[in-house]
Design a protein around this motif. Structure first.
Motif, PDB file in Angstrom:
ATOM      1  N   LYS A 197       0.825  -1.206   0.000  1.00 33.70           N
ATOM      2  CA  LYS A 197       0.000   0.000   0.000  1.00 33.70           C
ATOM      3  C   LYS A 197       0.860   1.257   0.000  1.00 33.70           C
ATOM      4  CE  LYS A 197      -3.969  -2.223   2.192  1.00 33.70           C
ATOM      5  NZ  LYS A 197      -4.834  -2.316   3.390  1.00 33.70           N
ATOM      6  N   ILE A 198       1.964   1.231   0.721  1.00 35.18           N
ATOM      7  CA  ILE A 198       2.883   2.374   0.701  1.00 35.18           C
ATOM      8  C   ILE A 198       3.427   2.575  -0.712  1.00 35.18           C
ATOM      9  CG2 ILE A 198       5.084   3.256   1.552  1.00 35.18           C
ATOM     10  CD1 ILE A 198       4.550   1.766   4.179  1.00 35.18           C
ATOM     11  N   ARG A 203       3.497   5.458  -5.971  1.00 36.33           N
ATOM     12  CA  ARG A 203       3.386   5.363  -7.431  1.00 36.33           C
ATOM     13  C   ARG A 203       2.294   6.264  -7.979  1.00 36.33           C
ATOM     14  NH1 ARG A 203       0.090   2.226 -10.473  1.00 36.33           N
ATOM     15  NH2 ARG A 203      -0.495   0.911  -8.700  1.00 36.33           N
ATOM     16  N   LEU A 204       1.191   6.387  -7.227  1.00 35.58           N
ATOM     17  CA  LEU A 204       0.060   7.194  -7.674  1.00 35.58           C
ATOM     18  C   LEU A 204       0.200   8.671  -7.325  1.00 35.58           C
ATOM     19  CD1 LEU A 204      -2.850   4.736  -6.768  1.00 35.58           C
ATOM     20  CD2 LEU A 204      -2.006   5.292  -9.061  1.00 35.58           C
ATOM     21  N   GLY A 205       1.275   9.039  -6.634  1.00 32.30           N
ATOM     22  CA  GLY A 205       1.509  10.438  -6.339  1.00 32.30           C
ATOM     23  C   GLY A 205       0.806  10.965  -5.110  1.00 32.30           C
ATOM     24  N   TYR A 206       0.286  10.060  -4.264  1.00 34.06           N
ATOM     25  CA  TYR A 206      -0.403  10.494  -3.050  1.00 34.06           C
ATOM     26  C   TYR A 206       0.552  10.603  -1.857  1.00 34.06           C
ATOM     27  CZ  TYR A 206      -5.012  10.179  -5.158  1.00 34.06           C
ATOM     28  OH  TYR A 206      -6.109  10.401  -5.944  1.00 34.06           O
ATOM     29  N   LEU A 207       1.696   9.966  -1.931  1.00 34.53           N
ATOM     30  CA  LEU A 207       2.665   9.932  -0.833  1.00 34.53           C
ATOM     31  C   LEU A 207       4.031  10.310  -1.391  1.00 34.53           C
ATOM     32  CD1 LEU A 207       3.183   9.027   2.187  1.00 34.53           C
ATOM     33  CD2 LEU A 207       3.761   6.779   1.234  1.00 34.53           C
ATOM     34  N   ASP A 208       4.742  11.202  -0.677  1.00 35.57           N
ATOM     35  CA  ASP A 208       5.998  11.735  -1.209  1.00 35.57           C
ATOM     36  C   ASP A 208       7.164  10.764  -1.091  1.00 35.57           C
ATOM     37  OD1 ASP A 208       4.843  14.185  -1.928  1.00 35.57           O
ATOM     38  OD2 ASP A 208       5.153  15.018   0.083  1.00 35.57           O
ATOM     39  N   THR A 209       7.338  10.163   0.091  1.00 31.72           N
ATOM     40  CA  THR A 209       8.528   9.340   0.306  1.00 31.72           C
ATOM     41  C   THR A 209       8.269   8.336   1.423  1.00 31.72           C
ATOM     42  OG1 THR A 209      10.927   9.422   0.648  1.00 31.72           O
ATOM     43  CG2 THR A 209       9.590  10.860   2.031  1.00 31.72           C
ATOM     44  N   GLN A 210       9.198   7.402   1.609  1.00 27.44           N
ATOM     45  CA  GLN A 210       9.103   6.406   2.672  1.00 27.44           C
ATOM     46  C   GLN A 210      10.348   6.480   3.542  1.00 27.44           C
ATOM     47  OE1 GLN A 210       8.464   2.363   1.392  1.00 27.44           O
ATOM     48  NE2 GLN A 210       8.532   1.531   3.465  1.00 27.44           N
ATOM     49  N   ALA A 211      10.149   6.349   4.850  1.00 28.49           N
ATOM     50  CA  ALA A 211      11.264   6.361   5.801  1.00 28.49           C
ATOM     51  C   ALA A 211      11.718   4.939   6.100  1.00 28.49           C
ATOM     52  CB  ALA A 211      10.838   7.048   7.090  1.00 28.49           C
ATOM     53  N   ASP A 212      12.972   4.825   6.548  1.00 25.56           N
ATOM     54  CA  ASP A 212      13.537   3.519   6.873  1.00 25.56           C
ATOM     55  C   ASP A 212      13.031   2.993   8.219  1.00 25.56           C
ATOM     56  OD1 ASP A 212      15.059   3.690   4.539  1.00 25.56           O
ATOM     57  OD2 ASP A 212      16.683   4.730   5.599  1.00 25.56           O
ATOM     58  N   ASP A 213      12.877   3.917   9.176  1.00 23.07           N
ATOM     59  CA  ASP A 213      12.427   3.552  10.513  1.00 23.07           C
ATOM     60  C   ASP A 213      11.848   4.795  11.175  1.00 23.07           C
ATOM     61  OD1 ASP A 213      14.647   5.118  11.355  1.00 23.07           O
ATOM     62  OD2 ASP A 213      15.944   3.351  11.407  1.00 23.07           O
ATOM     63  N   LEU A 214      11.372   4.674  12.420  1.00 19.43           N
ATOM     64  CA  LEU A 214      10.714   5.802  13.090  1.00 19.43           C
ATOM     65  C   LEU A 214      11.662   6.980  13.254  1.00 19.43           C
ATOM     66  CD1 LEU A 214       8.269   7.047  14.452  1.00 19.43           C
ATOM     67  CD2 LEU A 214       8.925   5.893  16.582  1.00 19.43           C
ATOM     68  N   ASP A 215      12.930   6.730  13.630  1.00 19.41           N
ATOM     69  CA  ASP A 215      13.877   7.834  13.788  1.00 19.41           C
ATOM     70  C   ASP A 215      14.015   8.618  12.489  1.00 19.41           C
ATOM     71  OD1 ASP A 215      14.428   7.301  16.462  1.00 19.41           O
ATOM     72  OD2 ASP A 215      16.072   5.924  15.984  1.00 19.41           O
ATOM     73  N   HIS A 216      14.163   7.880  11.388  1.00 20.12           N
ATOM     74  CA  HIS A 216      14.291   8.523  10.077  1.00 20.12           C
ATOM     75  C   HIS A 216      13.022   9.305   9.748  1.00 20.12           C
ATOM     76  CE1 HIS A 216      14.820   7.997   5.442  1.00 20.12           C
ATOM     77  NE2 HIS A 216      15.276   9.183   5.849  1.00 20.12           N
ATOM     78  N   ALA A 217      11.866   8.695   9.992  1.00 11.31           N
ATOM     79  CA  ALA A 217      10.590   9.354   9.689  1.00 11.31           C
ATOM     80  C   ALA A 217      10.440  10.654  10.464  1.00 11.31           C
ATOM     81  CB  ALA A 217       9.431   8.408  10.010  1.00 11.31           C
ATOM     82  N   LEU A 218      10.742  10.607  11.757  1.00  8.91           N
ATOM     83  CA  LEU A 218      10.603  11.808  12.583  1.00  8.91           C
ATOM     84  C   LEU A 218      11.575  12.902  12.163  1.00  8.91           C
ATOM     85  CD1 LEU A 218      10.013  10.239  16.117  1.00  8.91           C
ATOM     86  CD2 LEU A 218       8.334  11.375  14.644  1.00  8.91           C
ATOM     87  N   ARG A 228       8.222  24.807   7.632  1.00  7.45           N
ATOM     88  CA  ARG A 228       6.888  25.115   7.092  1.00  7.45           C
ATOM     89  C   ARG A 228       6.762  24.614   5.652  1.00  7.45           C
ATOM     90  NH1 ARG A 228       4.174  28.317  10.541  1.00  7.45           N
ATOM     91  NH2 ARG A 228       2.618  28.854   8.966  1.00  7.45           N
ATOM     92  N   ARG A 229       7.251  23.389   5.458  1.00  7.62           N
ATOM     93  CA  ARG A 229       7.287  22.767   4.140  1.00  7.62           C
ATOM     94  C   ARG A 229       6.350  21.575   4.113  1.00  7.62           C
ATOM     95  NH1 ARG A 229      11.011  18.826   3.071  1.00  7.62           N
ATOM     96  NH2 ARG A 229      12.267  19.580   4.829  1.00  7.62           N
ATOM     97  N   ALA A 230       5.574  21.452   3.049  1.00 10.83           N
ATOM     98  CA  ALA A 230       4.663  20.316   2.908  1.00 10.83           C
ATOM     99  C   ALA A 230       5.449  19.058   2.566  1.00 10.83           C
ATOM    100  CB  ALA A 230       3.620  20.599   1.834  1.00 10.83           C
ATOM    101  N   LEU A 231       5.171  17.977   3.290  1.00 10.84           N
ATOM    102  CA  LEU A 231       5.849  16.708   3.036  1.00 10.84           C
ATOM    103  C   LEU A 231       5.041  15.579   3.648  1.00 10.84           C
ATOM    104  CD1 LEU A 231       8.484  15.213   2.037  1.00 10.84           C
ATOM    105  CD2 LEU A 231       9.267  15.377   4.421  1.00 10.84           C
ATOM    106  N   SER A 232       4.911  14.477   2.904  1.00  5.85           N
ATOM    107  CA  SER A 232       4.274  13.280   3.454  1.00  5.85           C
ATOM    108  C   SER A 232       5.262  12.125   3.439  1.00  5.85           C
ATOM    109  CB  SER A 232       3.011  12.912   2.663  1.00  5.85           C
ATOM    110  OG  SER A 232       3.312  12.658   1.310  1.00  5.85           O
ATOM    111  N   VAL A 233       5.330  11.418   4.564  1.00  4.77           N
ATOM    112  CA  VAL A 233       6.292  10.334   4.746  1.00  4.77           C
ATOM    113  C   VAL A 233       5.552   9.078   5.176  1.00  4.77           C
ATOM    114  CG1 VAL A 233       8.304   9.544   6.061  1.00  4.77           C
ATOM    115  CG2 VAL A 233       8.112  11.958   5.391  1.00  4.77           C
ATOM    116  N   GLY A 234       5.783   7.993   4.475  1.00  5.86           N
ATOM    117  CA  GLY A 234       5.219   6.708   4.851  1.00  5.86           C
ATOM    118  C   GLY A 234       6.187   5.917   5.707  1.00  5.86           C
TER     119      GLY A 234
END
Length: 570
Positions: A197-198, A203-218, A228-234
Motif C-alpha cells: 500500500k505504501i 506510485r500514484l503520487g499520493y505519498l511523497d517518500t518512505q522512511a527507513d524507521d521511526l527515527d528517520h521518519a521523525l 513550514r514545508r509540505a511533506l508526506s512520509v510513509g
C-alpha cells in the motif's frame, strides 16, 4: 469462471449494452475491480479490507451478462452481490436496484454476518464498492482535503503549514490522507503495515517518500514542519506501537487521526504477529484474534487520548476505531470526536457534500472540459474554484477519470444540467455518470460517524437513508443501492448510494435534475427535522415544503427545476 483475472472497464463511445444506462452500470462495476482502483481485485475486494463488488466471480459474470441483455424498461435486482431477477418496469425506473448485507436488527451482529457470509448468503459492500461507484482515491480525496482544511481553520489560522499530522492507514480510503495534508501545506507521518500500500500510494503520487524507521521518519517530518514545508512520509510499522513510542518520546504532534481498517477486528493488524501467524489465527480461532485486536485498538486509542491531553487536535475519521477500543476495555475511547461532529455537520445543514462525475469514455480530456465548465458555472464560489484548480493539478487518474466537488442543494442540480448539456452538444466524447459519496447529508444513519451526537438524539434512526433510496428510485436514478455496515461496521450503519447518467437526452435532463435536487434535499430535511436552526432556515430559503414545520407549501413554492413553483396535482 473463477480465479485471478484483470478487469478493466470498456472505454470510448461504443456501446456494449443496449443503452447508456446499462453501459454505465457495467463500466462502473468493472471499474471497481480495475487493478489501478481495487485493493485486492483477484478476491473481488475493492477497498476497506473486505468491501466487495460482487459475491463471487460467478455472480460477477452473471451481472455482466445480464447488463448486456437488459432492456431500457427492465430492472435488475442484486441481492448482496448476486443478480437474482429482472423485472419489467419503465424507462424512468432504475435499471439496477442493489441491497447489500441487510440483516434484521436482532441478528445484525458481526458474528452472524460472518456466518451468513461463510455460507455464501451475503457479502460486505463497504460503501461505494457495493453500489458500483468507487473511483479510488479520486473519490475520497476532496472529503479528506476539506476535513483537514477545517482543522486548519479551527486551530491553525487557515493552513497546516508548520504543523505535523500523525495518522495511519494507506488503503483505499486512508490513502488520500497524505496528499490531502500536503495540499493544505502540512507535514504528515503516515503509518501502514502493508508495504504494497505504501508503494502504491507513492506510485500514484499520493505519498511523497518512505522512511527507513521511526527515527528517520521523525527527522524528515519534523524538519519539514520547522521549515513550514509540505511533506508526506510513509512508515511501514504498526500504528499502535508507533503511537505509543511517539507519546513516550514526547514528540510534538499537532494533529492525530487514523484510517486503518478497524470496522472489523479481523482486518486489524495485531502488533507482534507475522502475516502468516495472523492469517492462521483468523482462520482457526476468530474469537481469540478479535480479543487480541480489540486489546491492541484499546492501546492505539489510549495513545491518541494521551496526545489529546497534551493539546493535540485528535479526531476519528469514521473507521470504527473508538467503539472497538471501547469493546477492548478502554473507557476513554469516546473522549475525542468523530470528524463529522467536529468539522462537517454545519455543511450538512445545507446538504453540502461530495458530488462526483465519472467520464464513461475513459478520456481524461472529458474531465478537463467539465472542469472548465464548472469553473465558469461556479465562478462566484471560491471554495469550488479553488478545489477544481487544485484537483486538476494534483489528482491522478485511477481507472475511469473522475472528479469530486463539494456542492450543496441547488448546486448539484446546476452541475448536472451543465454536464448533460456538454454531452448533448458533443463537447465531451461520451455520457457521464453522476453520483456522490455515501457519506452525505441525508443518505446514512451511522451513530459513530455521520449521525453521531445529533441534537435531537436521532443518531440511530435509519428511516432517513431508506427514504433517501426510495426518493432517488422515484426520481429517476439510474441505479440505487441500500447497504448495511459500511464504514463503521456491521450493526453500526445503514446507508445508500445512487448514480444517474447524463447522456445528453431530454429524458436524462429531467432525471438528472430530479435526482440531483431531491437527493441532497433529503439531507436538508433530515437536519431540519432534527432541529438544526441553519437547516430549518435553509429549507425555508429554498422553498422545501416540510409539513412537519409548515402546514402549507411555502409562499414562494417548492424549489424545482428552473425555479418553477411547486403546485399540487389533482
Amino acid at each position: 469462471m473463477a480465479g485471478p483475472r484483470t478487469v478493466r472497464a470498456p472505454h470510448g463511445g461504443d456501446l456494449t449494452c443496449k443503452g447508456w444506462a446499462q453501459e454505465a452500470a457495467l463500466r462502473l462495476l468493472m471499474n471497481n475491480l480495475d487493478p489501478d482502483v481495487a485493493e485486492r481485485p483477484d478476491d473481488l475486494v475493492v477497498y476497506g479490507g473486505n468491501g466487495r463488488a460482487a459475491r463471487s466471480w460467478r455472480d460477477f459474470d452473471a451481472i455482466v451478462a445480464t447488463l448486456r441483455r437488459l432492456a431500457g424498461d427492465e430492472t435488475l435486482l442484486v441481492q448482496s452481490g448476486r443478480p437474482v431477477a429482472v423485472f419489467r418496469t419503465h424507462e424512468w425506473a432504475p435499471r439496477v436496484l442493489i441491497s447489500n448485507a441487510m440483516i434484521v436488527p436482532e441478528w445484525a451482529t458481526l458474528e452472524e454476518f460472518r456466518r451468513l457470509e461463510d455460507a455464501g448468503l451475503t457479502m460486505f459492500g463497504q460503501m461505494t464498492a457495493g453500489s458500483w461507484a468507487y473511483i479510488g482515491s479520486q473519490g475520497i480525496l476532496q472529503s479528506t482535503f476539506e476535513t483537514f482544511a477545517a482543522v486548519a481553520s479551527k486551530r491553525f489560522g487557515g493552513t497546516l503549514s508548520g504543523t505535523l499530522t500523525v495518522t495511519a492507514g494507506l488503503g483505499g480510503m486512508g490513502g488520500a490522507q497524505p496528499l490531502a495534508i500536503t495540499m493544505n501545506g502540512g507535514a504528515a507521518l503516515c503509518v501502514e503495515v502493508d508495504q504494497a500500500k505504501i508503494t502504491r500510494r507513492m506510485r500514484l503520487g499520493y505519498l511523497d517518500t518512505q522512511a527507513d524507521d521511526l527515527d528517520h521518519a521523525l527527522s524528515l517530518v519534523l524538519a519539514a514542519r520547522d521549515e513550514r514545508r509540505a511533506l508526506s512520509v510513509g512508515l511501514r510499522a504498526n500504528a499502535a506501537e508507533v503511537l505509543a513510542e511517539i507519546v513516550a518520546r514526547d514528540v510534538p504532534v499537532d494533529i492525530a487521526t487514523d484510517q486503518t481498517s478497524a470496522h472489523d477486528p479481523l482486518l486489524y493488524a495485531v502488533p507482534g504477529m507475522s502475516p502468516e501467524e495472523a492469517a492462521d489465527l483468523r482462520a482457526h480461532d476468530k474469537k481469540t484474534y478479535v480479543l487480541r485486536a480489540r486489546a491492541s485498538m484499546a492501546d492505539h486509542v489510549k495513545a491518541l487520548c494521551a496526545l489529546l491531553d497534551r493539546g493535540t487536535e485528535v479526531f476519528e475519521y469514521g473507521n470504527g476505531l473508538r467503539v472497538e477500543a471501547d469493546l477492548g476495555g478502554y473507557k476513554r475511547a469516546l473522549d475525542y470526536p468523530g470528524f463529522i461532529v467536529a468539522y462537517i455537520r454545519p455543511l450538512f445543514c445545507e446538504a453540502k457534500g461530495h458530488c462526483r462525475w465519472i467520464a464513461l469514455s475513459g478520456d481524461p480530456a472529458d474531465i478537463a472540459v467539465i472542469d472548465a465548465a464548472m469553473l465558469d458555472e461556479f465562478a462566484d464560489n471560491p471554495s469550488v474554484t479553488r478545489w477544481l484548480r487544485l484537483a486538476a493539478k494534483h489528482v491522478r487518474v485511477q481507472g475511469l477519470p473522475a472528479r469530486t466537488c463539494m456542492l450543496g442543494y441547488g448546486e448539484r442540480a446546476r452541475a448536472g444540467r451543465v454536464i448533460n448539456d456538454l454531452v448533448r452538444d458533443g463537447k465531451v466524447s461520451a455520457p457521464v455518470a453522476l453520483g456522490r459519496e455515501h457519506l452525505d447529508a441525508g443518505s446514512v444513519a451511522s451513530p459513530y460517524r455521520e449521525t453521531e451526537a445529533m441534537i435531537d438524539g436521532s443518531d440511530a434512526i435509519a428511516d432517513w437513508p431508506v427514504l433517501n433510496a426510495l426518493l432517488n428510485a422515484s426520481s429517476g436514478a439510474t441505479w440505487v443501492g441500500v447497504q448495511h455496515g459500511g464504514g463503521t461496521g456491521i450493526g453500526r450503519s445503514v446507508h445508500t448510494g445512487m448514480v444517474v447518467v447524463a447522456d445528453g437526452t431530454p429524458l436524462a435532463a429531467l432525471r438528472v435534475d430530479r435526482v440531483m435536487t431531491n437527493d441532497p434535499g433529503s439531507g436538508v430535511v433530515r437536519h431540519a427535522d432534527a432541529g438544526y436552526e441553519r437547516a430549518v432556515e435553509f429549507a425555508a430559503e429554498q422553498g422545501i415544503w416540510m409539513p412537519s414545520l409548515n402546514a402549507a407549501p411555502p409562499r414562494n413554492g417548492h424549489a424545482t427545476r428552473e425555479g418553477t413553483p411547486w403546485t399540487p396535482r389533482p
